[in-house]
Design a protein around this motif. Structure first.
Motif, mmCIF file in Angstrom:
data_model
loop_
_atom_site.group_PDB
_atom_site.id
_atom_site.type_symbol
_atom_site.label_atom_id
_atom_site.label_comp_id
_atom_site.label_asym_id
_atom_site.label_seq_id
_atom_site.Cartn_x
_atom_site.Cartn_y
_atom_site.Cartn_z
ATOM 1 N N HIS A 284 -6.378 56.523 -27.122
ATOM 2 C CA HIS A 284 -5.981 56.889 -28.472
ATOM 3 C C HIS A 284 -4.823 55.986 -28.875
ATOM 4 N N CYS B 153 -4.050 58.095 -35.560
ATOM 5 C CA CYS B 153 -4.604 57.400 -34.397
ATOM 6 C C CYS B 153 -5.209 56.082 -34.865
ATOM 7 N N ASP C 15 -7.080 53.937 -32.892
ATOM 8 C CA ASP C 15 -8.216 53.456 -32.106
ATOM 9 C C ASP C 15 -9.422 54.339 -32.424
ATOM 10 N N PHE C 16 -10.499 53.753 -32.856
ATOM 11 C CA PHE C 16 -11.655 54.541 -33.316
ATOM 12 C C PHE C 16 -12.271 55.293 -32.136
ATOM 13 N N CYS C 17 -11.838 56.556 -31.966
ATOM 14 C CA CYS C 17 -12.090 57.276 -30.719
ATOM 15 C C CYS C 17 -13.265 58.229 -30.816
ATOM 16 N N HIS D 268 -12.529 60.286 -35.800
ATOM 17 C CA HIS D 268 -11.303 59.501 -35.590
ATOM 18 C C HIS D 268 -10.454 59.459 -36.852
ATOM 19 N N MET E 276 -8.019 62.089 -37.286
ATOM 20 C CA MET E 276 -6.957 62.230 -36.283
ATOM 21 C C MET E 276 -5.655 61.741 -36.892
HETATM 22 CU CU1 CUA Z 1 -7.881 59.111 -31.419
HETATM 23 CU CU2 CUA Z 1 -8.822 57.784 -33.049
#
Ligand code: CUA
Ligand code: K7E
Length: 679
Positions: free
Chosen positions: A598, A634, A636-638, A642, A645
């Motif tokens: 993340h 966040c 980072d494409f989690c 995402h 987030m």
């Molecule tokens: Cu955690 Cu995007």
């Protein structure tokens, strides 16, 4: 000048149309033209089945890791061979905007030095750990040139674990080189300098006061932990490169030197006076004996030793205050000079440990020295006088032979494991393969353009894996689409499995590649770390579950113990922060799945962002600059959510009485406020 440029430009256009390789003409101004037989530059040398040989089908893996110095970017690139695909950039001596290294509170100590925080350095040489001079896949080492340091990188986490500064050193170029069983990483200073504790002397007193220090940095067998065991205080010359012996010569180390004229100005002229400089042969086992006999002397010196721990997910920096030195004058039989024509650059030892190859940048031959002959010459005292008290061995007594007319401007040599050496030639832009025993050139192939280092998988070890050689070129010119004044640096991959070296592929690299090593993927991939176990996280500010998330005020410091898991932060609403506060976001990634980092970013952060690996805690320091509600998210494409987030921090004026509240949920701050009210 204008007209000339225009001319080249026009010719370049023509070259696209007519197939004339014009970049070479431009390069010819500083180096010779490769023997190119027309067509788009280099295409005639291209192997017919080149595409097939470098094709790594989607979903399959490369055969080798190519671990490449980033040169002036102070980083390491990890490239797959034969595809040439860049897999990762590892920050070492420079801050990284990709993962927060050197920006997060945990990693800032890694870039601490005796001078303070140094955010960017220059790196040249990779050294991979070996056992019996064969790659063991445990660590990579690399030098910080400008502010002299050696770093150790874990080949499990692909992260920098340790950096040690080298005192009494300047321009840490001849570094790091590894002994057969990784007992030491060794570093020779490029600039001779006066000792750190007696440094205020006139520059003109070079010959009297300046010394060439060589550092022996010990490496713990199990942990890899480094420490400066001792430094050799040699005459004031410049050390350029080095290699450890192997097999029969494993107790020895060989360093190329230049500026044996001991000039301190206009070295271009003044350090090219002598016909021969030296290779310094060091019996490091003997140095250890002298040390055990108490011949070492402790000297005051200040240097940083920085260590990162995967348990507390943090680095510490310790300033050390003394170093052990050995003076060769009191340690006979430990150092010998071998004359070597003319300003040698590379100094390489063949897989058997018998032959030592010097590459004189300005020399017309490649001299190859014999370890056996050197031993005989030492026993028989076949000396040609001494240099500053150190015996100089007779050139002819130590010489195995010279490779005649090899090319122009030899720089570096690696070995193919079949009794041959391949040497890079900067001026004539080519790789030349020659037989070590017979000293005969057997093959040559052009590079585009002006090759510096080269790398054969296992090429510097006792067991070359062979198959390929990569040329790291200093000039790219017309090889790629132009990108303004700054062009990609270029590497070229050649097949060396047959009699003729064959060009397979060009690939751009990051920064300026100097040295690189290549190692079979099988020695590394199975050990790769996938996650950090959350139960082993010993970071003092970790929140190992959402229940542990909290915000704590200590005076004007606000510590946010925050968790991240797909797809929310806890807490994601925070109020009660005031102007004048210093906020620390300690973000723990609760994921225990491979490849689910993340990110964390907050508007107006003057420092950076974070990228947090599964199970890890990282800290962003944030000093609010404006009253108001500040978004955070966040980066980072989690997951599919995402984009959801995200959260808010409310910043109130200094002295306001907004209570410190936090939470994640329906109305987190309102709920928290009710709780505060009830108390
Ligand atoms: Cu955690 Cu995007
Ligand atoms: Cu680039 Cu090894 Cu610093 Cu030769 S050095 S090219």
């Amino acid at each position: 000048m204008m007209a000339k440029n225009k001319n080249i430009f026009n010719m370049n256009l023509k070259s696209i149309i007519g197939g004339v390789a014009v970049g070479i003409i431009a390069v010819a101004q500083i180096s010779c033209k490769p023997n190119n037989k027309g067509g788009v530059s280099g295409s005639s040398e291209l192997a017919g089945d080149a595409a097939q040989k470098v094709y790594v089908a989607p979903g399959t893996h490369d055969e080798f890791y190519n671990i490449v110095s980033g040169g002036f970017n102070g980083q390491i690139s990890i490239i797959g061979l034969p595809s040439g695909r860049t897999l990762r950039v590892i920050p070492v001596f420079s801050q990284s905007p990709e993962n927060g290294y050197g920006f997060s509170e945990e990693t800032k100590p890694m870039l601490n030095t005796s001078h303070g925080f140094v955010p960017w350095d220059d790196s040249h040489h990779i050294a991979l750990s070996t056992t019996n001079s064969i790659h063991d896949g445990r660590w990579a080492f690399i030098n910080g040139n400008n502010t002299p340091r050696i770093a150790r990188i874990s080949l499990k986490t692909f992260r920098t674990e340790e950096i040690i500064e080298l005192p009494n050193s300047g321009g840490n170029h001849s570094s790091p080189f590894i002994t057969a069983n990784t007992e030491y990483a060794v570093a020779g200073t490029r600039f001779s300098v006066p000792p750190d504790d007696k440094a205020d002397v006139p520059i003109s007193s070079f010959k009297k006061n300046f010394k060439g220090y060589i550092s022996f940095v010990s490496i713990d067998k199990n942990t890899g932990r480094m420490g400066i065991k001792f430094q050799l205080k040699t005459p004031g010359v410049s050390f350029d490169l080095a290699r450890a012996g192997k097999g029969k010569s494993a107790d020895w180390f060989f360093f190329s030197t230049y500026n044996t004229e001991q000039a301190n100005s206009l070295l271009e002229v003044n350090a090219s006076q002598k016909d021969k400089d030296f290779i310094l042969a060091v019996n490091w086992k003997k140095a250890e004996q002298y040390l055990a006999q108490g011949k070492g002397k402790k000297e005051a010196a200040k240097y940083a030793h920085n260590v990162y721990s995967d348990k507390v997910h943090s680095a510490t920096s310790t300033i050390m205050t003394e170093v052990m030195t050995l003076d060769p004058k009191e340690c006979p039989d430990m150092l010998y000079f071998i004359p070597c024509p003319k300003s040698p650059h590379g100094c390489d030892v063949d897989p058997t440990g018998q032959y030592i190859v010097g590459s004189g940048k300005l020399a017309a031959v490649i001299p190859v020295f014999s370890f056996d002959k050197m031993q005989k010459a030492i026993a028989a005292k076949t000396f040609d006088g001494n240099f500053d008290g150190i015996p100089v061995l007779k050139y002819d007594a130590v010489l195995h032979g010279e490779v005649q007319k090899p090319g122009l401007g030899p720089l570096h040599t690696e070995f193919d494991g079949k009794g041959n050496a391949i040497t890079s030639f900067f001026v004539s832009s080519e790789l030349v393969r020659w037989n070590i025993e017979k000293l005969e050139v057997i093959d040559r192939v052009p590079t585009y353009y002006s090759v510096g280092h080269l790398s054969i998988p296992g090429g510097p070890t006792a067991k070359p894996w062979g198959k390929y050689v990569v040329a790291y070129n200093k000039i790219t010119k017309d090889r790629y689409l132009p990108t303004g004044p700054e062009l990609a640096q270029s590497a070229q991959l050649y097949d060396i499995s047959g009699d003729k070296m064959k060009l397979l592929l060009d690939f751009p690299t990051t920064g300026e590649p100097h040295y690189a090593e290549s190692i079979p993927a099988s020695l590394i991939e199975k050990n790769s770390t996938k996650i950090f176990k959350i139960e082993e996280n010993a970071h003092p500010y970790a929140a190992k579950g959402e229940k542990e998330a909290k915000v704590v005020r200590k005076g004007n410091e606000v510590h946010v113990y925050m968790t991240a898991i797909r797809s929310h932060f806890t807490p994601d609403n925070i109020e009660g922060v005031k102007m004048g506060d210093v906020v620390y976001f300690h973000v723990t990634n609760l994921e225990q799945d491979w490849d689910v980092p993340h990110g964390f970013a907050i508007r107006g952060a003057l420092n950076a962002e974070l990228l947090i690996m599964p199970g890890e805690t990282q800290t962003l320091k944030w000093i609010p600059t404006k009253v108001g509600v500040t978004p955070m998210y966040c980066t980072d494409f989690c997951s599919a959510l995402h984009q959801e987030m995200q959260g808010y921090v409310r910043v109130s004026p200094a002295g306001s009485n907004v209570p410190l509240t936090w939470g994640t949920g329906k109305n987190p701050v309102a709920e928290a406020e009710q709780k505060v009210a009830k108390k």
